[in-house]
Design a protein around this motif. Structure first.
Motif, PDB file in Angstrom:
ATOM      1  N   GLU A 137      -9.558   8.025  -3.269  1.00  0.00           N
ATOM      2  CA  GLU A 137     -10.702   7.362  -3.901  1.00  0.00           C
ATOM      3  C   GLU A 137     -10.291   6.032  -4.510  1.00  0.00           C
ATOM      4  N   LEU A 138      -9.165   6.010  -5.182  1.00  0.00           N
ATOM      5  CA  LEU A 138      -8.714   4.789  -5.839  1.00  0.00           C
ATOM      6  C   LEU A 138      -8.456   3.674  -4.840  1.00  0.00           C
ATOM      7  N   LEU A 139      -7.807   4.008  -3.722  1.00  0.00           N
ATOM      8  CA  LEU A 139      -7.409   2.998  -2.744  1.00  0.00           C
ATOM      9  C   LEU A 139      -8.403   2.848  -1.610  1.00  0.00           C
ATOM     10  N   GLU A 140      -9.514   3.590  -1.698  1.00  0.00           N
ATOM     11  CA  GLU A 140     -10.563   3.535  -0.665  1.00  0.00           C
ATOM     12  C   GLU A 140      -9.976   3.839   0.708  1.00  0.00           C
ATOM     13  N   MET A 141      -9.262   4.979   0.763  1.00  0.00           N
ATOM     14  CA  MET A 141      -8.655   5.459   1.994  1.00  0.00           C
ATOM     15  C   MET A 141      -9.127   6.888   2.230  1.00  0.00           C
ATOM     16  N   THR A 142      -8.946   7.389   3.440  1.00  0.00           N
ATOM     17  CA  THR A 142      -9.194   8.798   3.694  1.00  0.00           C
ATOM     18  C   THR A 142      -7.995   9.601   3.212  1.00  0.00           C
ATOM     19  N   THR A 143      -8.178  10.885   2.962  1.00  0.00           N
ATOM     20  CA  THR A 143      -7.050  11.716   2.541  1.00  0.00           C
ATOM     21  C   THR A 143      -5.987  11.786   3.644  1.00  0.00           C
TER      22      THR A 143
ATOM     23  N   ARG B  29       0.828  -1.206   0.000  1.00  0.00           N
ATOM     24  CA  ARG B  29       0.000   0.000   0.000  1.00  0.00           C
ATOM     25  C   ARG B  29       0.864   1.259   0.000  1.00  0.00           C
ATOM     26  N   GLN B  30       1.942   1.264   0.762  1.00  0.00           N
ATOM     27  CA  GLN B  30       2.859   2.402   0.725  1.00  0.00           C
ATOM     28  C   GLN B  30       3.457   2.559  -0.670  1.00  0.00           C
ATOM     29  N   ARG B  31       3.779   1.442  -1.278  1.00  0.00           N
ATOM     30  CA  ARG B  31       4.350   1.453  -2.624  1.00  0.00           C
ATOM     31  C   ARG B  31       3.381   2.101  -3.606  1.00  0.00           C
ATOM     32  N   ALA B  32       2.120   1.696  -3.545  1.00  0.00           N
ATOM     33  CA  ALA B  32       1.111   2.232  -4.460  1.00  0.00           C
ATOM     34  C   ALA B  32       0.912   3.728  -4.237  1.00  0.00           C
ATOM     35  N   VAL B  33       0.826   4.157  -2.981  1.00  0.00           N
ATOM     36  CA  VAL B  33       0.617   5.578  -2.684  1.00  0.00           C
ATOM     37  C   VAL B  33       1.791   6.404  -3.190  1.00  0.00           C
ATOM     38  N   LEU B  34       3.015   5.945  -2.956  1.00  0.00           N
ATOM     39  CA  LEU B  34       4.188   6.701  -3.389  1.00  0.00           C
ATOM     40  C   LEU B  34       4.235   6.812  -4.916  1.00  0.00           C
ATOM     41  N   ILE B  35       3.936   5.728  -5.597  1.00  0.00           N
ATOM     42  CA  ILE B  35       3.964   5.746  -7.071  1.00  0.00           C
ATOM     43  C   ILE B  35       2.879   6.677  -7.604  1.00  0.00           C
ATOM     44  N   LEU B  36       1.675   6.541  -7.083  1.00  0.00           N
ATOM     45  CA  LEU B  36       0.562   7.344  -7.586  1.00  0.00           C
ATOM     46  C   LEU B  36       0.755   8.832  -7.294  1.00  0.00           C
ATOM     47  N   ARG B  37       1.245   9.153  -6.108  1.00  0.00           N
ATOM     48  CA  ARG B  37       1.384  10.563  -5.738  1.00  0.00           C
ATOM     49  C   ARG B  37       2.644  11.202  -6.311  1.00  0.00           C
ATOM     50  N   ASP B  38       3.801  10.570  -6.090  1.00  0.00           N
ATOM     51  CA  ASP B  38       5.072  11.222  -6.408  1.00  0.00           C
ATOM     52  C   ASP B  38       5.603  10.895  -7.795  1.00  0.00           C
TER      53      ASP B  38
ATOM     54  N   ALA C 219      -5.267   9.401   5.715  1.00  0.00           N
ATOM     55  CA  ALA C 219      -4.532   8.132   5.669  1.00  0.00           C
ATOM     56  C   ALA C 219      -3.550   8.111   4.504  1.00  0.00           C
ATOM     57  N   VAL C 220      -3.944   8.678   3.379  1.00  0.00           N
ATOM     58  CA  VAL C 220      -3.040   8.753   2.225  1.00  0.00           C
ATOM     59  C   VAL C 220      -1.815   9.593   2.573  1.00  0.00           C
ATOM     60  N   ASN C 221      -2.032  10.756   3.183  1.00  0.00           N
ATOM     61  CA  ASN C 221      -0.916  11.634   3.539  1.00  0.00           C
ATOM     62  C   ASN C 221       0.025  10.971   4.543  1.00  0.00           C
ATOM     63  N   SER C 222      -0.547  10.262   5.507  1.00  0.00           N
ATOM     64  CA  SER C 222       0.264   9.574   6.508  1.00  0.00           C
ATOM     65  C   SER C 222       1.081   8.450   5.865  1.00  0.00           C
ATOM     66  N   THR C 223       0.431   7.692   4.985  1.00  0.00           N
ATOM     67  CA  THR C 223       1.112   6.600   4.289  1.00  0.00           C
ATOM     68  C   THR C 223       2.212   7.145   3.396  1.00  0.00           C
ATOM     69  N   LEU C 224       1.938   8.240   2.716  1.00  0.00           N
ATOM     70  CA  LEU C 224       2.927   8.854   1.834  1.00  0.00           C
ATOM     71  C   LEU C 224       4.137   9.338   2.625  1.00  0.00           C
ATOM     72  N   GLN C 225       3.897   9.921   3.783  1.00  0.00           N
ATOM     73  CA  GLN C 225       5.001  10.422   4.613  1.00  0.00           C
ATOM     74  C   GLN C 225       5.921   9.273   5.030  1.00  0.00           C
ATOM     75  N   ARG C 226       5.334   8.146   5.407  1.00  0.00           N
ATOM     76  CA  ARG C 226       6.153   6.983   5.803  1.00  0.00           C
ATOM     77  C   ARG C 226       6.939   6.438   4.616  1.00  0.00           C
ATOM     78  N   ALA C 227       6.289   6.405   3.447  1.00  0.00           N
ATOM     79  CA  ALA C 227       6.971   5.890   2.262  1.00  0.00           C
ATOM     80  C   ALA C 227       8.112   6.801   1.844  1.00  0.00           C
ATOM     81  N   ARG C 228       7.882   8.105   1.879  1.00  0.00           N
ATOM     82  CA  ARG C 228       8.936   9.058   1.493  1.00  0.00           C
ATOM     83  C   ARG C 228      10.140   8.971   2.419  1.00  0.00           C
TER      84      ARG C 228
END
Length: 328
Positions: free
Chosen positions: A179-185, A159-168, A187-196
């Motif tokens: 919307e794509l991953l059925e997450m809250t915004t 999931r971190q991999r998908a968020v990082l690819i889609l966002r960055d 949660a997406v920001n938190s996941t992205l921060q960990r991935a980065r």
């Protein structure tokens, strides 16, 4: 996927029969979806297999597609779910440097990893690079496909991999990813921060040499290997260069260590011929060993990392398995 379904899907996408709207409208996204699946999975073969299933599933469900999102987003949603399913096995695809420290003892035996453990695969540029109508887009595509980045992505949870690819990488908005991953915004920001934090995408340290310098480096690299001239490599490799050789887990770091290792290897392999190609947006060479009978036999595919100071890394994928993938 059953063979009958594969034939149906081939008919839909290649001839336009069947659901003609789906075949016509979805085909422009095939190349970018392959790149996305490859970034997620680290394997061209797995990415192509997953993508076949994605297009078949989408074709079957197309009559129910209500247009609440774009067709592109809908296809990415199906592709992401398919990648998550493929990653349920929990197998990550590393490069040798991801597994442990560099070897410093040149007399140590080279370690062969179990064939059941998959390695990161390179991807030929022609499979993902768009037509060069927009040079800036091509540069981004190349930089976000680099082997080092692909290896780092494989260390992230899916999931971190998908968020990082889609966002960055793909520059989707946070709301679109949510919307794509059925997450809250949030949660997406938190996941992205960990991935980065684990996989910085900065390209500041990857400044490539200017074209004349790059061409000269590559010409000297070819000459060095085809003539077994170690002295040529002294002026090509950077001091902190890295040499990896999957499926061999042993790897070396530092120009002097690498040159000492290659001096032995070149004597053992004998004469070689190098054929230029490209992979992951990086220069690459197919290396053929020439036998006593004069026949050329596939030996390895070298993927080079170039910096302004020279060649800072080589991943030499040993064996002939990748040659058909590169059309060689």
């Amino acid at each position: 996927m059953e063979e009958q379904d594969r034939r149906i899907m081939h008919t839909v996408t290649e001839t336009g029969t069947g659901n003609e709207d789906f075949g016509r409208l979805s085909e422009p996204f095939r190349r970018e979806l392959l790149a996305y699946c490859y970034r997620m999975l680290g394997s061209v073969e797995e990415a192509e297999e997953v993508l076949q299933d994605v297009f078949l599933d989408a074709w079957r469900a197309y009559d129910g597609f209500e247009g609440r999102s774009s067709l592109r987003t809908w296809l990415y949603r199906i592709a992401t779910r398919a990648c998550f399913k493929a990653l349920e096995k929990g197998r990550r695809r590393p490069l040798p440097a991801d597994l442990g420290a560099a070897e410093t003892n040149l007399d140590a035996e080279l370690v062969q990893r179990s064939p059941e453990i998959p390695w990161l695969q390179p991807i030929p540029d022609f499979l993902f690079t768009a037509a060069p109508t927009d040079p800036a887009t091509v540069v981004v595509q190349r930089q976000t496909m680099r082997l080092a980045l692909m290896g780092a992505l494989q260390q992230l949870p899916p999931r971190q991999r998908a968020v990082l690819i889609l966002r960055d990488v793909l520059q989707w908005r946070t709301s679109e990813v949510a919307e794509l991953l059925e997450m809250t915004t949030a949660a997406v920001n938190s996941t992205l921060q960990r991935a980065r934090a684990q996989v910085p995408l900065s390209q500041d340290n990857l400044t490539e040499p200017a074209e004349p310098r790059q061409r000269a480096l590559l010409d000297r690299y070819v000459t060095a290997f085809e003539t077994a001239d170690i002295d040529q490599l002294v002026a090509i490799l950077t001091e902190d260069a890295r040499w990896e050789m999957p499926p061999i887990a042993t790897w070396f770091e530092g120009r002097d260590t690498i040159l000492a290792f290659l001096a032995r290897q070149m004597r053992a392999i004998g004469p070689t011929d190098l054929l230029p190609t490209s992979a992951n947006g990086q220069p690459a060479f197919a290396v053929y060993a020439r036998g006593h009978d004069g026949a050329r036999r596939p030996h390895a595919v070298h993927v080079l990392t170039l910096t302004a100071d020279g060649v800072s890394g080589v991943v030499a994928f040993h064996g002939s398995g990748l040659f058909p993938l590169f059309g060689l």
